[in-house]
Design an enzyme around this catalytic site. Structure first.
Site, short mmCIF file in Angstrom:
data_model
loop_
_atom_site.label_atom_id
_atom_site.label_comp_id
_atom_site.label_asym_id
_atom_site.label_seq_id
_atom_site.Cartn_x
_atom_site.Cartn_y
_atom_site.Cartn_z
N CYS A 91 1.36 7.90 -5.33
CA CYS A 91 0.52 7.82 -4.12
C CYS A 91 -0.03 9.19 -3.72
CB CYS A 91 1.29 7.11 -3.02
SG CYS A 91 0.20 6.25 -1.92
N HIS A 178 4.05 2.72 -4.98
CA HIS A 178 5.36 3.36 -4.76
C HIS A 178 6.43 2.69 -5.61
CE1 HIS A 178 4.55 6.05 -1.30
NE2 HIS A 178 3.51 5.24 -1.14
N GLU A 180 9.28 3.66 -6.33
CA GLU A 180 10.64 3.89 -5.81
C GLU A 180 11.03 2.83 -4.78
OE1 GLU A 180 7.94 5.45 -4.96
OE2 GLU A 180 7.98 5.96 -2.82
#
Ligand code: GLN
Length: 200
Positions: A91, A178, A180
């Protein structure tokens, strides 16, 4: 033991640490995570690879270029010193890799447009396709940027319909979502496996 530097200009600390730890366990790779806040942290950590998390790229440019930190120019020169050094930029991290504004070439050959999907309320989740992982991946998009042009030397590695959402430039990976924040840690695992190949 692989040494992974986490660029701590803003947020996202625990989730990236959790994703890296779980990816390392899955791949049976030993890692040590170093949180980087200042240029001197990067020099001391001597990382094998970097994770460049999201946040707000404008804020990250300000804090990272502030002489009190100096981390941003240090990260860029660490990457420029050796093109094989692996990095995962997500991002805002992807924005900074594609548009470093340090007077040098983009670190990932692609053009990117900030907040191109709209405002915070336009954040969304959607399954995307990743050729890098050879599977679908649960994409979490938060005020996501959009790739507007992908250079010839870059490879599209993730798509959402017609939209390019992941670009690989050698050992540098830029994702507009994202990874994660999902429970699939495949992109973090790609980073660790790439580091292992470079180190071998
Ligand atoms: N909108 C942010 C920016 O322009 C990126 C969003 C994110 O990292 N989640 O920097």
């Amino acid at each position: 033991m692989l040494r992974i530097g986490l660029v701590m200009l803003q947020g996202a600390r625990h989730v990236h640490i959790a994703a890296l730890t779980s990816a390392a366990a899955d791949a049976d790779i030993e890692i040590e995570i170093h949180e980087l806040r200042k240029a001197s942290d990067l020099i001391q950590a001597e990382p094998d690879a970097l994770v460049f998390p999201g946040g707000e790229s404008t804020t990250m440019r300000l804090t990272g270029n502030d002489p009190a930190s100096g981390l941003l120019p240090a990260v860029f020169s660490w990457l420029r010193a050796d093109a094989t050094r692996p990095v995962l930029g997500t991002c805002a991290g992807a924005i900074l890799l594609c548009d470093p504004r340090d007077g040098g070439e983009p670190l990932v050959a692609a053009e990117i447009d900030r907040n191109a999907f709209g405002r915070q309320v336009d954040s969304f989740q959607s399954a995307l396709k990743s050729s890098l992982l050879a599977r679908d991946f649960p994409g979490v998009f938060i005020r996501a940027p959009r790739f507007t042009n992908v250079g010839d030397s870059s490879e599209v590695v993730a798509t959402l319909g017609e939209e390019v959402v992941g670009v690989r430039f050698g050992n540098r990976l830029a994702l507009t979502f994202h990874p994660e924040l999902s429970n699939d840690h495949g992109f973090h695992q790609w980073l660790l496996e790439t580091v292992k190949k470079v180190a071998a």
